[in-house]
Structure formats: C-alpha cells, structure tokens
Design an enzyme around this catalytic site. Sequence first.
Site, mmCIF file in Angstrom:
data_model
loop_
_atom_site.group_PDB
_atom_site.id
_atom_site.type_symbol
_atom_site.label_atom_id
_atom_site.label_comp_id
_atom_site.label_asym_id
_atom_site.label_seq_id
_atom_site.Cartn_x
_atom_site.Cartn_y
_atom_site.Cartn_z
ATOM 1 C CB ALA A 63 22.240 20.933 76.363
ATOM 2 N N GLY A 104 26.510 16.729 77.446
ATOM 3 C CA GLY A 104 26.207 16.778 76.443
ATOM 4 C C GLY A 104 27.202 16.580 76.106
ATOM 5 C CD GLU A 107 25.294 12.497 79.383
ATOM 6 O OE1 GLU A 107 24.372 14.237 77.449
ATOM 7 O OE2 GLU A 107 24.131 11.055 78.875
ATOM 8 C CD GLU A 127 25.408 16.193 82.327
ATOM 9 O OE1 GLU A 127 25.352 16.188 83.236
ATOM 10 O OE2 GLU A 127 24.575 16.400 82.010
#
Length: 697
Positions: A63, A104, A107, A127
Amino acid sequence: MSDAASYSVRDGIAVITLNNPPVNGLGSVLRPGIMDGIKKAGADPAVKAVVIIGSAKAFSGGADIREFNTPKMLVPPSLPELNDAQDACAKPMVAAIGGFALGGGLELALGCHYRVALPKSQLGLPEVKLGLLPGSGGTQRLPRVVGAAQAVQMMTTGNPVPAEKALALGLVDEIVQGDLLEGALAFARKLIKEKKEPRRIRDMTVKVEGEPKAFFEKARAEVGKASRGFPAPLEIVACVEAAVNKSFDEGCKEERERFQKLVEGNESKALRHMFFAERQTSKIPDVPEDTPTRQIRSAAVIGAGTMGGGIAMSLVNAGIPVTIIEMQREALDRGIATIKNNYASTVSKGRLKQEDMDKRVSLIKSSIRLEDAKDADIVIEAVFERMDVKQDIFRKLDSVMKPGAILATNTSTLDVNAIAEATKRPQDVIGTHFFSPANVMRLLEVVRGAKTAKDVLATTLKLGKQIKKVAVVSGVCDGFIGNRMVEKYGQQSLFLLDEGCTPAQVDAAAYQWGMAMGPLAMGDMAGLDIGWEIRKRRYVERPNLVYSRVGDRIAELGRYGQKTGKGWYRYEAGNRTPIPDPEVDELIKKYRSENNIKTRPIADAEIVERLIYALVNEAAYILEEGIALRASDIDMVYLTGYGFPMYRGGPMFYADTVGLKNVLNSIQRFQSGYQGAVWKPAPLLVKLANEGRRFNE
Ligand code: NAD
C-alpha cells in the site's frame, strides 16, 4: 493507462511494468493501470501469457503510505478486485520480482499464477508490524503455497524471506540470474511451449503439519505468548485456520472481517501512529532537511564507563572509528575489556560473526591523553555526572579540538548551556543523551542548546540515523523529555507504596497494562543510588518538590538494586528475577506508621492511572514549554527508551485514546487524594480537554 503502469507486448507476452517510485506503492495512480493491463492482455488473442514486473529494487512495497487515511485509498480498483481479475485471467501470469515484494506487493504477486525472482529479492507480509493482517487474500493464499506452519511464522513475525528460501518453500518457481525481464519472458515462453494453464492459488489446498486441531492449538499458545497485548498475530492464526477449514471465498470473507476489526482497534492505530511518528522526529521547523551537515569520519568518546563503552560500540557498529579516552590506564583497560566481552558474548550466541567483531574492535583506539581526541569530527563526553568535572573537560576540549568539531555531552540532568559556556564555541556544543545499554537502546535524545548551530543539530540527527537510533530533539531542561517525565512517574510509585501497595503490586499492575517492567523493578535495574543522588540534590535545589522518603530509606541501607543483590526486591546470584522481600515490606510498614499514613486498598486501575497520567501531565508542560517539538516526539521517547507498550502508541497517544477530558477528570480527582498537591493539571491539558481536542492532531 496511467504513467505509473506501462503495457507492451513482446513475442506474444504482455508485459505490465510498475513504475511508481520509490517503492511501487500500490496507490491510486498504479492500481487502475494494472487493471487496464490485465484486461488488455485478456482481450488480445495474440497474447499468450502475462508478466507483471516492477523495478530491480522494488516489485512493490505494498500500500502507498502517502495515501494512508486519504480518499485515494478508495479509488477503484481495490487490490482484492485486482486479485479477482488475476484469478479470472485465462492466460498464465508471472510475477517478476526484483528487490522486495512486501504486503500488498506480495499479495499482487500471489495473485499471479507463477513467480520468478532475482537472487537478492525479499518476500514478506509485514502487516503485523502495523497491528494488521494481510487484507487482500494474503492469509488465504500464502498458506496454500508454503503450508500452514511457514505461513503462520511469516505473517505473525512479519519478517520477509530471501529468494533462496522462497524457492525452497515453493513461493517462487525460479530464481533468475541476470536480467529479470529476460528471465521472466523465458519462463513465460516455457509455460506457453508446455501449454501450462493458469495455476490459481485459490484452487490449492493448505498443507498442515500434523493434525489440524492440535496444530492450531499449539500455534495459538505459542503466538499468544510471544505477542503479549497485540491482537493481530492471533487474528492471523485464526485466518490461517480458516484457510484450512473453509472454502477460499469464505476464508477471504473471514479475513476481511478480522482485518476490519483490527483497523478500527486502538492497537493498530497506535502502531500506525508510531510508524509515522518515527518519520516526524527528524523534521525540525527552523532547520530545513537540506541544511548542510558537517562530515563525521571519526569520533572520540571521553569516559569508558557504562555509557562511554556503549556509545563507542554504537559508533563502531556503524563503521565510525572511535578513540576512547580515560583518565587512568586501569579504568581504560577495564572499559575496553567490557566492550570486547560484550562483543564476544554476542558472537557466542551466534548473532555476530567473529570477523565482524574483529573489524569493529579494530576501529577502537584508546588513550589516557585528552589531546588524542583532537582529530575527531565529534567528541562525546560521558564522564561523571558533575558540572565542575564536565566544564573542566569542555574547557580542555575547546583548546585541543580542531575547529568545526562537534562537542557533545551525554549528561542526563545537567544544563547543556552551562556546559557550552565553558567553551568559546557554544555553537558547536550539543547534548547526545543515550540510554543504557547505549549499544542496544534505540532512543537518542538530542539536546539543542540555546546557541547550538543549526548545522550541528542537523549533523547530529544524521549521525543518529547512521548509528540506527531514533533521535528526538529536546530543549534544555532538567531531565530533558524522558527523565523529566519519569521523575513524576517514580514519585507516584513511591506514594502508592506509602498508601498501602507492595512493590510487587505496583509493578504487576504496570506490567499487566503493558509496560516492559514496573517502576520499582526498573529502579532496581538502573540502580537506586542514582535516583537517591538526584533526590538529595533536589532537596537542596528545589525544596518544594515532594518525595516519599521511603525510597531514601531503602538506599540508606545500601540496597541499590540488582547491582547489590537487594533493592525493592532481592535477587539471587546470577539471576535478574525480582523476588519480593519481607524486609522491604517491614521497612515500608515502619515508614507508614512513623509518618501516620493511613493505608487503603488500591485497585490496579488506579495504580495505572496515577503512573501514566503523571507522565502525561508532565509531558503536557514539556510540550507547552517547547521542550518537545510535538506530542508524537514524546511518544517516541517513551516507546523507544522506556519500555512503553507499542500497542498503546506512547503516553500522549494513549491519553488521546482515553480522551483528554477523562484524563483531566482523573487528575482532578487525584488532587484531593494522598499528596494531592503534586497534581497540578498542565494548562495545555486543561485547554485541549475543554476544547475536545487531542495532543496528536
Ligand atoms: P560511569 O561511572 O560508569 O563512567 C564514567 C567514566 O568516566 C568512568 O570510567 C571514569 O573513570 C571516567 N572519567 C571521569 N572523569 C574523567 C575525565 N576527566 N577524563 C576521562 N574519563 C573520566 O558513568 P556512566 O553511567 O557511564 O555515566 C556517564 C555519563 O552518562 C553521566 O553524565 C551520566 O549522567 C550519563 N548517563 C548515564 C546513564 C546510565 O544509565 N548510566 C544514562 C544516560 C546518561
């Protein structure tokens, strides 16, 4: 298509290139471009496979933190929508990972059907470090690839794995030697040639080591123990369990719910606050970031005691050569031997290579002549805490040091301006207040004197970063930020003993609440003689300050804490575990009766409020006086120097969470209690509370 993601086709392979410096954060400028690329590739019959690639330094850092808490975070498509599009893509998709793929970013890579990486790449889901869990299917996809145990390990620690390990785990399919894009294209061509289908992680099942129920019971016990007070790690375990027991879509739904709960919780807010607070500390309003700095190529440390040794280690650990100076040969030899022993013990624990120890030790020179400091770019004084001694040293340093050298003092309580005035170059003088053990503790209070030059401040902050400290600027006052506050905390801890608590009760309440240790155990560790010396000085300098004399009684018996085997507790040889001591209980009882103090039962909640609000109230004065630049700097001091629980975000952030009005109400209640006169609500606290505002706005 936005500039942040470019699209091209090479030999029937679509290449989506991420270009959102510095770390390819998956921000609002990047996500739509990736989506466009996936759609284009899907629609073009000439395209047989897709490669998603970032830069050699960063596939993606996840992010985009610059968009945190802004509406840009919500710009479609979201990362889960991108992942769905990846899953829906009928053509095999390869992530080409250079540098790091984190959060992210990983991911996104897990949404691809295959992954290749450069040898130095790092893959991880960090995270948890912000009190969160991977929120875009990471908790469901990672265990399907690496198994439940590895997934729990990676996600609850947040630590990334290097490419080599990722290959062994099956997290990457191939390590590319040479050019990443060429390697990824070759890999994709092989897939096409072998007519490989998309290999969707969502269709795989999770490998569990042993019987699932027992596995998760054990995981919960272990993770729970390691993550006292932090909810995210256990939520992660629950998500991995869902990955085992539920369908992919149900698991993702559960992940989303648990993620949402964490995002809204105080713990994650506190950790995110800390993340940003750390980045703020180096911002000084009147010292712009481009202020020229002086070169620091070498250093000298005066005094090879507890602090001097640790400071020298911090410097050589960062590759800065140090000359250590003592008055006498014996003290010098002892100091150097302690440094070598410390390194040797780290080597024996396997945390440092012998050759690295040798390199560090070789950067240390020693001398018993102050003149041998003369060529250093910075000299840090860490001798006895006495003004006459320090002024004498600074006078001498003034005459030997080369022009432009920075003259720093590690004093914890003395007036840095008065030390500076002993020299003809007060502009070059600054305080560098390290915390013990100085080679371990991250906090460095940088004390800006009235005449400290801006470039001296900027250079010292830069040096702080270089030696891996969190450098927080403090103005000159007694105790600076941290110790000035801790004095009030210690004062309350003694009043609590007066009123009926045992040391163990006070400490247990503080520990349960999250402090690394309670105030009395902390005193035993630091040495009770130190606080005693300070109080003796205060009785003369500031006779209005009230302390319980029960602390003096203990010190008068020679009970200085761990170093004498007895303090507020007793200690067995070679063991730092505090053991309650009936002798201390007797002493406290006697003190109470001599002073006619009425005791009462005190609840843990009151103990915590009195300790923590004592910190908060003093901090409000510190903020108002401009000693600290911002509330978050005070939080950083406590988080990195005083064992304040990270998930509470520091004293100021915690007070904001409780509500300043509530804090003020409690303080007003304490005013009518035992020794209530010491509670004077800080005007800033009163003002903000009445306006419904926060310290950290
Ligand atoms: P220490 O007693 O362990 O070490 C002081 C050393 O300075 C001794 O080895 C002594 O021989 C040497 N020394 C004294 N006068 C000297 C001189 N004129 N020239 C050269 N060497 C001289 O003390 P310490 O705990 O390391 O504290 C040093 C300073 O750091 C003090 O100002 C103290 O307030 C501050 N400090 C201490 C702590 C802590 O937890 N101990 C934390 C932060 C700051």
